[in-house]
Design an enzyme around this catalytic site. Structure first.
Site, PDB file in Angstrom:
ATOM      1  N   LYS A 200      29.190   2.939  48.060  1.00  0.00           N
ATOM      2  CA  LYS A 200      30.379   2.381  47.406  1.00  0.00           C
ATOM      3  C   LYS A 200      31.555   2.416  48.373  1.00  0.00           C
ATOM      4  O   LYS A 200      32.112   3.463  48.679  1.00  0.00           O
ATOM      5  CB  LYS A 200      30.757   3.156  46.145  1.00  0.00           C
ATOM      6  CG  LYS A 200      31.718   2.310  45.293  1.00  0.00           C
ATOM      7  CD  LYS A 200      32.553   3.093  44.318  1.00  0.00           C
ATOM      8  CE  LYS A 200      33.792   3.669  44.881  1.00  0.00           C
ATOM      9  NZ  LYS A 200      34.767   2.714  45.458  1.00  0.00           N
ATOM     10  N   GLY A 253      36.787  11.145  51.927  1.00  0.00           N
ATOM     11  CA  GLY A 253      38.007  10.741  51.227  1.00  0.00           C
ATOM     12  C   GLY A 253      38.949  11.920  51.103  1.00  0.00           C
ATOM     13  O   GLY A 253      38.875  12.874  51.886  1.00  0.00           O
ATOM     14  N   SER A 254      39.799  11.861  50.099  1.00  0.00           N
ATOM     15  CA  SER A 254      40.835  12.885  49.970  1.00  0.00           C
ATOM     16  C   SER A 254      40.252  14.204  49.463  1.00  0.00           C
ATOM     17  O   SER A 254      39.213  14.227  48.789  1.00  0.00           O
ATOM     18  CB  SER A 254      41.911  12.398  49.001  1.00  0.00           C
ATOM     19  OG  SER A 254      41.330  12.133  47.748  1.00  0.00           O
ATOM     20  N   GLY A 258      37.499  14.931  46.568  1.00  0.00           N
ATOM     21  CA  GLY A 258      36.333  15.690  47.047  1.00  0.00           C
ATOM     22  C   GLY A 258      36.045  16.908  46.172  1.00  0.00           C
ATOM     23  O   GLY A 258      34.891  17.194  45.842  1.00  0.00           O
ATOM     24  N   GLU A 275      33.554  15.047  53.528  1.00  0.00           N
ATOM     25  CA  GLU A 275      34.432  14.905  54.704  1.00  0.00           C
ATOM     26  C   GLU A 275      35.809  14.592  54.149  1.00  0.00           C
ATOM     27  O   GLU A 275      36.040  13.490  53.641  1.00  0.00           O
ATOM     28  CB  GLU A 275      33.953  13.749  55.590  1.00  0.00           C
ATOM     29  CG  GLU A 275      32.564  13.925  56.162  1.00  0.00           C
ATOM     30  CD  GLU A 275      32.523  14.934  57.298  1.00  0.00           C
ATOM     31  OE1 GLU A 275      33.591  15.303  57.822  1.00  0.00           O
ATOM     32  OE2 GLU A 275      31.421  15.362  57.651  1.00  0.00           O
ATOM     33  N   CYS A 309      41.838  10.714  59.301  1.00  0.00           N
ATOM     34  CA  CYS A 309      41.688  12.075  58.767  1.00  0.00           C
ATOM     35  C   CYS A 309      42.025  13.110  59.827  1.00  0.00           C
ATOM     36  O   CYS A 309      42.517  14.175  59.500  1.00  0.00           O
ATOM     37  CB  CYS A 309      40.279  12.271  58.240  1.00  0.00           C
ATOM     38  SG  CYS A 309      39.022  11.801  59.424  1.00  0.00           S
ATOM     39  N   GLU A 407      49.068  16.222  53.712  1.00  0.00           N
ATOM     40  CA  GLU A 407      48.575  15.096  54.498  1.00  0.00           C
ATOM     41  C   GLU A 407      49.355  13.845  54.068  1.00  0.00           C
ATOM     42  O   GLU A 407      49.294  13.439  52.908  1.00  0.00           O
ATOM     43  CB  GLU A 407      47.083  14.899  54.225  1.00  0.00           C
ATOM     44  CG  GLU A 407      46.477  13.794  55.061  1.00  0.00           C
ATOM     45  CD  GLU A 407      44.994  13.593  54.766  1.00  0.00           C
ATOM     46  OE1 GLU A 407      44.615  13.556  53.578  1.00  0.00           O
ATOM     47  OE2 GLU A 407      44.217  13.471  55.728  1.00  0.00           O
TER      48      GLU A 407
END
Ligand code: NAD
Length: 503
Positions: A200, A253-254, A258, A275, A309, A407
């Protein structure tokens, strides 16, 4: 006219890209293009113009179920693992060949969809994706078990060995910052290990993943081995991570999403690789040339408009050269001034969306309100509707400010000074993240001492952002679980089985 006084207007698309954008919205399930069951779609916006350019299908839960069923059948009937490893190796290489053939078209599509400069996609994202496929192709013939002499039985009475088996159906969810190369980073090791896949892509940037499906068909992969469903994280993503027929979830992703996915996947004890986000420090030691350090630090944060990232978003410079490095950053900022993604002079594009624009500008405003000063940037250039933000450096920041701790995922750097190495190690590690760090020095002793003390999955010395398909990549602390790339990345898609037989 200098490139920076040209208007920020997107350039015309190629005929090939225009034809691709005119396709009807479709999902790729069981080797075929299929509309979403609801008929719902999601708008695709070119961040360089702010204009809608096409629509993608929005997968419903029922569509995800169809895709998982296709992947399940393709795994269970061994149409993928049943091929000789050399045949699977050839197919993966074939996909790499096709991607190489069409690299320029993929680079254009990525630039249109994500906003990154086409030349940077062509020089970075595409070569990485192709090399990644070629690297993992070799693992199809090299993943091996082991024989072991059991320790509790006399020799010759038992035969014991380990098998490495593919986990099964892998759900793979990727973000929008490196859409194609992240998709390949997921698909490639899973294919090498023998898994089948439902991918996805992010709802903001699904175009290159859909274009990849063309090549998966052309390469001749068996139907159902790779399925690609576009749609929203809250619907399609959520269904994938809870689906009982999914054995493994790999998510990039974030950190917030996650954590949610890790909890959701626990229900059926899926294997999980995460990740996640980062707030990576860049540490400049006093021996390093200030202008070179400034150039490196600028590249570490402004590459891909800071939507990386591993972006070097916290800069720590020794007090003796701090002012010089900050001055240098301000002068390097003009090289990174944002341009439309198809402009050949672009080094940095717009950020990906209106939402991301608002978020980044909100952080800059909050930072200055809290007492930070702007060494450069902090504003948005006028444009025809794109999401451009000038490269920004904040100084006079305090360790507890949001701009230092969170972030931002935009072209915003916070620069701080330090006086000794113990102090900078403490500051560098003062974060819930641990994805990467950069160290700039010619003092090899200090380089290795810092490399061992900074808690991060990747350490760069005198460079930043270098990734290699051979080198495992992943996070310490809240930056993730598990590793991608390298042998470790392929093994993340396998289970170890112990076989013990009495002779
Ligand atoms: P995001 O977490 O919002 O979305 C990532 C993906 O997850 C998208 O495909 C989205 O549709 C999906 N998703 C959202 N909610 C979901 C849910 N409830 N269930 C399942 N799927 C869901 O992240 P983003 O904004 O697309 O990307 C930026 C983030 O990604 C940053 O935090 C960045 O640091 C991180 N990132 C990490 C790495 C890494 O390798 N560590 C690489 C790139 C980006």
């Amino acid at each position: 006219m200098s490139s920076h006084s040209k208007p920020l207007t997107q350039l015309p698309y190629s005929d090939e890209a225009t034809r691709f954008l005119a396709r009807p919205p479709r999902l790729f399930i069981n080797g075929e293009w299929t509309p979403s069951s609801s008929g719902n779609t999601v708008a695709v916006i070119d961040p360089s113009s702010g204009k809608e350019i096409t629509r993608i299908a929005e997968a419903s839960e029922a569509d995800v179920d169809r895709a998982v069923a296709a992947a399940r059948t393709a795994f269970d009937d061994s149409r993928w693992t049943g091929l000789a490893p050399t045949a699977r190796e050839r197919l993966i290489h074939h996909l790499a060949d096709l991607l190489e053939r069409d690299a320029d078209k993929f680079a254009e599509l990525e630039a249109i969809d994500n906003g990154k400069p086409k030349a940077f996609a062509a020089a970075g994202d595409l070569p990485f994706a192709i090399a990644n496929l070629r690297y993992v192709a070799g693992w199809t013939t090299k993943l091996a078990g082991e024989t072991i002499e059991p320790g509790l039985s006399p020799e010759g009475t038992f035969h014991a060995y380990l098998r490495r088996e593919p986990i099964g159906v892998a759900a793979q969810i990727v973000p929008w910052n490196f859409p194609l190369s992240m998709a390949i980073d997921k698909i490639a090791p899973a294919l090498a290990a023998g898994c089948t896949i439902v991918l996805k892509p992010a709802e903001l940037t699904s175009l290159t993943a859909l274009r990849l499906a063309d090549l998966i068909i052309e390469a001749g992969f068996p139907a159902g081995v790779v399925n690609i469903v576009t749609g929203r994280g809250s619907v399609a993503g959520e269904r994938l991570v809870r689906h009982p027929d999914v054995d493994k979830v790999s998510f990039t992703g974030s950190t917030a999403v996650g954590k949610h996915i890790n909890t959701a996947a626990t229900e059926t004890m899926k294997r999980v690789t995460l990740e996640l986000g980062g707030k990576s420090p860049v540490v400049v030691l006093p021996d390093f040339d200030a202008d070179q350090a400034a150039a490196g630090a600028a590249q570490a944060i402004f590459y891909n408009a800071g939507q990386v990232c591993v972006a070097g978003s916290r800069l720590y410079v020794h007090s003796s050269i701090f002012d010089k490095v900050v001055e240098g950053l301000a002068s390097h900022a003009s090289y990174w001034a944002p341009r439309p993604s198809l402009d050949p002079d672009a080094h940095m594009g717009p950020v990906v969306s209106q939402g991301q624009f608002d978020r980044v500008m909100g952080y800059i405003e909050a930072g200055t309100k809290a007492g930070a000063s702007l060494a450069t940037g902090g504003d948005a250039p006028s444009s025809d509707g794109g999401y451009y933000i000038n490269p920004t450096v904040l100084v006079d920041v305090k360790p507890d400010m949001g701009v230092v701790r969170e972030e931002i995922f935009g072209p915003v750097l916070v620069a701080q000074r330090y006086d000794d190495l113990d102090d900078v190690v403490r500051q560098a590690n003062d974060t819930p993240y641990g994805l990467a760090a950069g160290i700039w020095t010619h003092d090899l002793g200090a380089m290795h001492r810092l490399a061992s003390k900074i808690k991060a999955g990747t350490i760069w010395g005198n460079t930043h952002g270098a990734v290699d398909p051979l080198m495992p990549f992943g996070g310490y602390k809240q930056s993730g679980i598990g590793r991608q790339q390298g042998r470790a990345g392929v093994e993340m898609y396998t289970e170890l089985k112990s076989v013990i037989i009495r002779l």
